[in-house]
Design an enzyme around this catalytic site. Structure first.
Site, mmCIF file in Angstrom:
data_model
loop_
_atom_site.group_PDB
_atom_site.id
_atom_site.type_symbol
_atom_site.label_atom_id
_atom_site.label_comp_id
_atom_site.label_asym_id
_atom_site.label_seq_id
_atom_site.Cartn_x
_atom_site.Cartn_y
_atom_site.Cartn_z
ATOM 1 N N SER A 105 43.218 26.862 39.537
ATOM 2 C CA SER A 105 44.243 27.005 38.492
ATOM 3 C C SER A 105 45.109 28.240 38.730
ATOM 4 O O SER A 105 44.666 29.219 39.333
ATOM 5 C CB SER A 105 43.554 27.153 37.133
ATOM 6 O OG SER A 105 42.666 28.236 37.163
ATOM 7 N N GLN A 107 46.071 31.401 37.417
ATOM 8 C CA GLN A 107 45.181 32.104 36.501
ATOM 9 C C GLN A 107 45.344 33.617 36.601
ATOM 10 O O GLN A 107 45.957 34.138 37.535
ATOM 11 C CB GLN A 107 43.728 31.737 36.821
ATOM 12 C CG GLN A 107 43.318 32.164 38.220
ATOM 13 C CD GLN A 107 41.904 31.718 38.567
ATOM 14 O OE1 GLN A 107 41.031 32.566 38.772
ATOM 15 N NE2 GLN A 107 41.661 30.436 38.629
ATOM 16 N N HIS A 109 42.731 37.187 35.100
ATOM 17 C CA HIS A 109 41.488 37.545 34.408
ATOM 18 C C HIS A 109 41.779 38.739 33.496
ATOM 19 O O HIS A 109 42.449 39.687 33.928
ATOM 20 C CB HIS A 109 40.406 37.885 35.430
ATOM 21 C CG HIS A 109 40.222 36.776 36.425
ATOM 22 N ND1 HIS A 109 39.692 35.551 36.075
ATOM 23 C CD2 HIS A 109 40.566 36.680 37.730
ATOM 24 C CE1 HIS A 109 39.693 34.763 37.137
ATOM 25 N NE2 HIS A 109 40.228 35.405 38.148
ATOM 26 N N LYS A 132 37.320 41.117 34.861
ATOM 27 C CA LYS A 132 36.906 40.393 36.073
ATOM 28 C C LYS A 132 37.826 40.701 37.261
ATOM 29 O O LYS A 132 38.393 39.808 37.884
ATOM 30 C CB LYS A 132 36.895 38.895 35.805
ATOM 31 C CG LYS A 132 36.295 38.034 36.908
ATOM 32 C CD LYS A 132 36.250 36.570 36.468
ATOM 33 C CE LYS A 132 35.760 35.663 37.561
ATOM 34 N NZ LYS A 132 36.773 35.249 38.535
ATOM 35 N N GLU A 134 38.612 41.133 40.995
ATOM 36 C CA GLU A 134 37.905 40.390 42.040
ATOM 37 C C GLU A 134 38.507 40.639 43.420
ATOM 38 O O GLU A 134 39.688 40.952 43.554
ATOM 39 C CB GLU A 134 37.919 38.895 41.730
ATOM 40 C CG GLU A 134 39.293 38.289 41.772
ATOM 41 C CD GLU A 134 39.329 36.855 41.262
ATOM 42 O OE1 GLU A 134 38.366 36.374 40.647
ATOM 43 O OE2 GLU A 134 40.358 36.205 41.470
ATOM 44 N N HIS A 287 47.248 34.774 40.026
ATOM 45 C CA HIS A 287 46.910 34.223 41.343
ATOM 46 C C HIS A 287 46.522 32.757 41.202
ATOM 47 O O HIS A 287 46.231 32.266 40.112
ATOM 48 C CB HIS A 287 45.773 35.012 41.989
ATOM 49 C CG HIS A 287 44.526 35.089 41.158
ATOM 50 N ND1 HIS A 287 44.435 35.870 40.016
ATOM 51 C CD2 HIS A 287 43.330 34.468 41.272
ATOM 52 C CE1 HIS A 287 43.221 35.734 39.482
ATOM 53 N NE2 HIS A 287 42.531 34.887 40.221
ATOM 54 N N ARG A 306 44.070 30.348 32.166
ATOM 55 C CA ARG A 306 44.717 29.390 33.056
ATOM 56 C C ARG A 306 46.051 28.925 32.469
ATOM 57 O O ARG A 306 46.228 28.881 31.256
ATOM 58 C CB ARG A 306 43.818 28.183 33.263
ATOM 59 C CG ARG A 306 42.424 28.501 33.787
ATOM 60 C CD ARG A 306 41.576 27.258 33.888
ATOM 61 N NE ARG A 306 40.204 27.596 34.241
ATOM 62 C CZ ARG A 306 39.281 27.960 33.334
ATOM 63 N NH1 ARG A 306 39.598 28.015 32.056
ATOM 64 N NH2 ARG A 306 38.059 28.275 33.721
ATOM 65 N N LYS A 312 41.594 21.894 33.153
ATOM 66 C CA LYS A 312 40.801 22.674 32.187
ATOM 67 C C LYS A 312 41.692 23.232 31.081
ATOM 68 O O LYS A 312 42.924 23.143 31.149
ATOM 69 C CB LYS A 312 40.081 23.820 32.919
ATOM 70 C CG LYS A 312 39.027 23.331 33.921
ATOM 71 C CD LYS A 312 38.304 24.515 34.565
ATOM 72 C CE LYS A 312 37.230 24.075 35.540
ATOM 73 N NZ LYS A 312 36.576 25.236 36.210
HETATM 74 N N1 LIG Z 1 40.089 33.543 41.798
HETATM 75 N N2 LIG Z 1 38.886 32.900 41.702
HETATM 76 C C1 LIG Z 1 38.158 33.005 40.599
HETATM 77 O O1 LIG Z 1 38.517 33.659 39.650
HETATM 78 C C2 LIG Z 1 36.829 32.267 40.564
HETATM 79 O O2 LIG Z 1 35.791 33.246 40.516
HETATM 80 C C3 LIG Z 1 36.801 31.363 39.355
HETATM 81 O O3 LIG Z 1 35.510 30.879 39.076
HETATM 82 C C4 LIG Z 1 37.727 30.189 39.628
HETATM 83 O O4 LIG Z 1 39.022 30.674 39.739
HETATM 84 C C5 LIG Z 1 37.710 29.199 38.517
HETATM 85 O O5 LIG Z 1 38.867 28.421 38.767
HETATM 86 P P1 LIG Z 1 39.189 27.231 37.786
HETATM 87 O O6 LIG Z 1 39.147 27.835 36.433
HETATM 88 O O7 LIG Z 1 38.143 26.186 38.005
HETATM 89 O O8 LIG Z 1 40.555 26.773 38.183
HETATM 90 ZN ZN LIG Z 2 40.491 34.458 39.945
#
Ligand SMILES: NNC(=O)[C@@H](O)[C@H](O)[C@H](O)COP(=O)(O)O
Ligand SMILES: [Zn+2]
Length: 441
Positions: A105, A107, A109, A132, A134, A287, A306, A312
């Protein structure tokens, strides 16, 4: 006290974007450890292997079948007193392997303060109250969207892609252009603030498009991408070729037809990582990862806001209001790995270069060391640290030793190593690759 070396049994989830069956690294690695409730189903997508204590998919000690969370809460010395107290008895980081078949997605955090608000208001969609940030390290070639493009590139696309301009709207598009004109790379604080405000206005307009308007504009975008090829979008602009963007638009539309994400491609940096390259995302950085197998390490949270490329729950209002609206060339987002002085490589003479590199983001919850031993008998000795580590093997065979305990290592094997314990990895193969996530204050 028991030797602080635990073999972990880790869970894998099946988000729709995961690679299918045994082609998924997450599934392959999960199946390397005996588990009564897991065997790979060839038609099923497997997205993420989780290594850590997060309650959404907790890891277990293979021997006792107790959760890692239980074990580190029963014996604070395993993480060190200080870290255990600071992080409420939970591992400060969540360590993952992602195996990506199609786009994740669009997204971001939340930062700590926003995470607490979202979790209190909507615990179903925001399962914890943590931030979060990352880090992503490519273990196969990877591509994705990360952070806003340099402003001049966005302006370039607003003037070369009519369908994009229509969804942004003339008022917001021309406000953006007039605000940044001639000052695209200004480092004056007041001008940068004005730029971010104009960018937020244009991006929010785009993200608030009605589904029927997106559906109406997508055919024109696809037609332009297909017919213009190399010349697409004014030959693509400084960071990407027209052909590259044309392929990207068509690939994403095949995965998520008529999705607003097709237009977001022109606001965000399109980045490719080669094996071993890494990037770090602060909280509130936008991202969307698109393909490849990656190691991910993050503060221990599962909070994702998202807004596109996903079936989702979407929260466009929160996403467009929370973003940092930082804009920069993608090179600034990539991480510079460093040498790590607390590991000694003893490698037989004349062996091809073994290496141990540190990925050290600007936060305290985690760092990651990638170690590649390229000769049977080659060893890496990690000094004991005042904090917990999790070690994952992605390639080759070898052994891990902590004190008197010596155990086998192969792809997918995951070990927890307790605080202060010195740990030795020894290769049995030509190429033995491991990743060690750790926290030390
Ligand atoms: N950038 N990566 C992450 O943040 C992962 O750790 C996440 O768990 C995923 O992004 C989750 O993605 P969906 O919500 O399924 O689209
Ligand atoms: Zn992410």
């Amino acid at each position: 006290m028991q030797v602080p070396l635990l073999r972990l049994q880790c869970g894998v989830n099946s988000y729709d974007w995961g690679k299918v069956g045994a082609s998924s690294a997450a599934a392959k690695f999960a199946s390397a450890t005996p588990a009564s409730d897991f065997s790979i189903q060839e038609e099923k997508p497997y997205a993420e292997l989780w290594m850590g204590t997060h309650p959404s998919l907790p890891s277990k000690d293979v021997e006792t079948q107790r959760s890692l969370l239980d074990l580190v809460q029963d014996n604070q010395a395993l993480m060190s007193q200080e870290i255990s107290e600071r992080y409420g008895g939970k591992l400060p980081f969540l360590f993952k392997v992602l195996s990506i078949r199609k786009a994740l997605s669009i997204q971001a955090h939340p930062n700590k303060k926003l995470a607490e608000q979202l979790h209190a208001k909507d615990p179903k969609n925001y399962p914890d109250d943590n931030h979060k940030p990352e880090m992503t390290i490519a273990i196969t070639p990877f591509d994705g969207l990360c952070g806003f493009r340099p402003l001049a590139e966005i302006a370039h696309f607003l003037s070369t892609i009519p369908s994009l301009r229509k969804l942004v709207g003339e008022e917001a598009a021309s406000h953006f252009e007039s605000t940044i004109k001639g000052k695209e790379t200004s480092d004056k604080e007041d001008e940068q603030m004005a730029h971010k405000e104009a960018l937020q206005k244009a991006f929010t307009q785009l993200m608030s498009s009605k589904p029927e308007d997106i559906e109406a504009q997508t055919p024109e975008l696809l037609e332009q991408a297909k017919s213009e090829g190399d010349a697409f979008a004014g030959e693509g602009g400084p960071s990407n070729s027209g052909a590259e963007l044309s392929e990207l638009v068509q690939r994403c539309n095949s995965q998520f037809p008529n999705d607003i994400g097709l237009f977001v491609l022109f606001f965000l940096n399109y980045v490719k990582l080669e094996v071993g390259e890494a990037m770090f995302l602060q909280a509130d950085d936008i991202h969307a990862y698109m393909s490849g197998d990656i190691i991910e390490c993050m503060a221990s949270s599962d909070n994702v806001v998202r807004a596109g490329f996903t079936p989702k729950f979407k929260d466009v209002e929160t996403l467009t209001s929370m973003l940092t609206y930082n804009y920069a060339p993608i090179e600034e987002q990539k991480m510079e790995p460093k040498d790590y002085p607390y590991v000694t490589l003893n490698v037989p003479a004349y062996s091809s270069a073994s290496s141990s590199i540190l990925y050290d983001p600007p936060i305290e919850e985690f760092s990651v060391i990638r170690t590649a031993l390229n000769k049977p008998g080659a060893k890496a000795t990690f000094d004991g640290i005042e904090g917990p580590s999790i070690i994952l093997c992605t390639e080759g065979k070898g052994t891990i030793s902590v004190g008197p305990k010596k155990a086998p290592v192969a792809p997918g094997f995951v070990y927890f190593v307790g605080a202060t314990a010195e740990c030795v990895l020894e290769a049995a193969d030509e190429s033995f690759v491991t990743f060690k996530a750790f926290c030390e204050l």
